[in-house]
Scaffold this motif. Structure first.
Motif, short mmCIF file in Angstrom:
data_model
loop_
_atom_site.label_atom_id
_atom_site.label_comp_id
_atom_site.label_asym_id
_atom_site.label_seq_id
_atom_site.Cartn_x
_atom_site.Cartn_y
_atom_site.Cartn_z
N GLN A 49 -36.78 -0.52 32.89
CA GLN A 49 -35.57 -0.18 33.64
C GLN A 49 -34.34 -0.21 32.75
O GLN A 49 -33.50 0.69 32.80
CB GLN A 49 -35.39 -1.15 34.82
CG GLN A 49 -34.10 -0.90 35.60
CD GLN A 49 -34.01 -1.74 36.86
OE1 GLN A 49 -34.63 -1.42 37.87
NE2 GLN A 49 -33.23 -2.81 36.82
N SER A 50 -34.22 -1.24 31.90
CA SER A 50 -33.05 -1.35 31.02
C SER A 50 -32.97 -0.17 30.06
O SER A 50 -31.89 0.36 29.79
CB SER A 50 -33.12 -2.66 30.22
OG SER A 50 -33.02 -3.76 31.08
N TYR A 51 -34.13 0.27 29.56
CA TYR A 51 -34.15 1.39 28.60
C TYR A 51 -33.65 2.68 29.25
O TYR A 51 -32.76 3.36 28.72
CB TYR A 51 -35.57 1.57 28.07
CG TYR A 51 -35.72 2.78 27.16
CD1 TYR A 51 -35.28 2.75 25.84
CD2 TYR A 51 -36.29 3.96 27.65
CE1 TYR A 51 -35.40 3.86 25.02
CE2 TYR A 51 -36.42 5.08 26.83
CZ TYR A 51 -35.98 5.03 25.52
OH TYR A 51 -36.10 6.13 24.71
N PHE A 52 -34.22 3.02 30.41
CA PHE A 52 -33.86 4.30 31.04
C PHE A 52 -32.45 4.26 31.65
O PHE A 52 -31.74 5.27 31.62
CB PHE A 52 -34.89 4.66 32.11
CG PHE A 52 -36.18 5.18 31.54
CD1 PHE A 52 -36.25 6.48 31.04
CD2 PHE A 52 -37.30 4.39 31.47
CE1 PHE A 52 -37.43 6.97 30.48
CE2 PHE A 52 -38.49 4.86 30.93
CZ PHE A 52 -38.55 6.16 30.43
N LEU A 53 -32.04 3.11 32.19
CA LEU A 53 -30.70 3.04 32.76
C LEU A 53 -29.63 3.05 31.68
O LEU A 53 -28.52 3.54 31.91
CB LEU A 53 -30.56 1.78 33.63
CG LEU A 53 -31.30 1.83 34.96
CD1 LEU A 53 -30.93 0.62 35.81
CD2 LEU A 53 -30.98 3.10 35.74
N LYS A 54 -29.96 2.54 30.50
CA LYS A 54 -29.03 2.62 29.38
C LYS A 54 -28.74 4.09 29.03
O LYS A 54 -27.59 4.49 28.82
CB LYS A 54 -29.59 1.90 28.16
CG LYS A 54 -28.71 1.97 26.92
CD LYS A 54 -29.36 1.24 25.76
CE LYS A 54 -28.52 1.36 24.50
NZ LYS A 54 -28.42 2.75 24.01
N LEU A 56 -29.19 6.69 31.10
CA LEU A 56 -28.51 7.30 32.24
C LEU A 56 -27.03 6.93 32.27
O LEU A 56 -26.16 7.81 32.42
CB LEU A 56 -29.18 6.84 33.54
CG LEU A 56 -28.50 7.25 34.85
CD1 LEU A 56 -28.50 8.77 35.01
CD2 LEU A 56 -29.19 6.59 36.04
N ILE A 57 -26.70 5.66 32.13
CA ILE A 57 -25.33 5.19 32.26
C ILE A 57 -24.44 5.71 31.13
O ILE A 57 -23.35 6.23 31.36
CB ILE A 57 -25.29 3.65 32.31
CG1 ILE A 57 -25.94 3.17 33.61
CG2 ILE A 57 -23.86 3.14 32.22
CD1 ILE A 57 -26.21 1.68 33.64
N PHE A 58 -24.93 5.60 29.89
CA PHE A 58 -24.10 5.98 28.75
C PHE A 58 -24.07 7.48 28.51
O PHE A 58 -23.01 8.05 28.23
CB PHE A 58 -24.58 5.26 27.49
CG PHE A 58 -24.11 3.84 27.40
CD1 PHE A 58 -22.90 3.52 26.80
CD2 PHE A 58 -24.86 2.80 27.94
CE1 PHE A 58 -22.46 2.20 26.72
CE2 PHE A 58 -24.42 1.50 27.88
CZ PHE A 58 -23.22 1.19 27.27
N ILE A 136 -27.35 -2.17 39.07
CA ILE A 136 -27.16 -2.06 37.62
C ILE A 136 -26.26 -0.88 37.27
O ILE A 136 -25.35 -1.00 36.42
CB ILE A 136 -28.52 -1.92 36.90
CG1 ILE A 136 -29.34 -3.20 37.06
CG2 ILE A 136 -28.31 -1.62 35.41
CD1 ILE A 136 -28.73 -4.41 36.41
N ILE A 137 -26.48 0.26 37.89
CA ILE A 137 -25.67 1.45 37.61
C ILE A 137 -24.20 1.19 37.92
O ILE A 137 -23.31 1.53 37.13
CB ILE A 137 -26.19 2.66 38.40
CG1 ILE A 137 -27.56 3.09 37.88
CG2 ILE A 137 -25.21 3.83 38.31
CD1 ILE A 137 -28.21 4.20 38.68
#
Length: 323
Positions: A49-54, A56-58, A136-137
């Motif tokens: 989750q941390s990898y993909f959301l990083k 997505l967010i950035f 998280i987002i």
């Protein structure tokens, strides 16, 4: 060494230190390292989750906003020193997190984006990673967007991320630490672990993340002299909550009863897939260990026999003649 390598090395050392302290000075005795939900928290929440959301967010939220708008008039922090920049964003973001966290506990819709974080019955350093995708987002966009658009030094990002991870692990760690008067300034397990206890009086208390003074300043601090207790019912949520990563997110959208869904073959297959895989892996490891023990015992016996031959050659020959 570049800054990212340094911060990563510090984080790895911190993880080892926290694990060691949890084993030596546990707040709640009897908790195993590989406790219930450990692999879900580590693999799904912390890594995947941390990898993909990083990304997505950035790449798809912060970067487009930064590129399509002119923020030059608002970049008032770019001439500050790096330590001052880091401190500024630490305090302002922590102030936001306090109020948003407090809001999540008082709003039915946003509580569903936060309840996963409170679902663990065995709280340790890894519990901080268990957060709904939506939560998280929202939080990381609001956290890192100002750092970029206000003209902060690029070094602030990895330093801030490191401090977030260090504090997140520390306040959730199963460590019996006493902060003394520092507890009024910095958050710690003795204050935050109560927030994860299954008691009505702490549902609206102890919202701070890094700086405990927000709770004391706004009257939400709860710190009795005793601990919550060691029973499962003393921790987590008062209602049943799914243990699977995807089911946890589905549960935040639509409530369901896992036990009733198990009557469907496809659901039962999916529900038991991960436990069955883990069982097979454990059996495989046990078989390897068993084979290794047999081989090791056989080699030890042969060494002893060879040593006896060398020490008593005449006795060995005598036995050979008898044969």
């Amino acid at each position: 060494m570049n800054l990212l390598t340094i911060t990563t090395s510090i984080l790895v050392c911190w993880i080892i230190f926290i694990i060691l302290m949890e084993r030596l000075y546990p707040y709640r005795k009897g908790l195993k390292l590989f406790r219930e939900g450990f692999w879900v928290d580590l693999v799904w929440y912390t890594i995947i989750q941390s990898y993909f959301l990083k990304i997505l967010i950035f790449d798809y939220i912060i970067q487009p906003i930064n590129v399509n708008f002119d923020w030059s008039d608002y970049q008032f922090v770019k001439h500050w020193s790096i330590p001052v920049q880091v401190l500024f964003f630490l305090i302002t973001h922590d102030f936001y997190i306090y109020w948003f966290h407090r809001f999540q506990h008082s709003n039915k819709f946003f509580w569903r984006t936060h309840e996963a974080h409170h679902s663990g019955k065995e709280v340790d350093f890894l519990e901080g990673s268990r957060s709904n995708v939506v939560e998280i987002i929202i939080n990381q966009t609001i956290e890192f967007l100002p750092i970029i658009v206000l003209g902060a030094d690029p070094a602030v990002l990895p330093i801030k991320a490191l401090l977030d991870a260090v504090f997140g692990m520390f306040i959730h760690a199963n460590i019996n630490v006493k902060m003394g008067k520092w507890k009024y300034i910095f958050n710690s397990p003795e204050l935050h672990l109560w927030h994860h206890a299954n008691y009505q009086e702490v549902f609206h208390a102890n919202f701070s993340t890094k700086f405990a003074f927000w709770d004391y300043l706004f009257g939400t601090a709860y710190f009795p002299e005793h601990k919550p207790g060691n029973e499962r019912e003393n921790w987590g949520l008062y209602y049943d909550y799914p243990k699977d990563y995807f089911l946890q997110h589905a549960f935040s959208v639509k409530r369901f009863d896992e036990k009733k869904l198990l009557r469907y073959k496809w659901f039962a297959w999916y529900y038991n897939l991960r436990p069955n895989i883990l069982k097979k892996i454990n059996h495989w490891i046990e078989d390897i260990e068993h084979s290794f023990m047999i081989e090791n015992s056989s080699m030890t016996y042969r060494r002893i026999e060879q040593k006896e031959k060398e020490e008593n050659p005449e006795s060995h020959n005598h036995h050979s003649d008898l044969k």
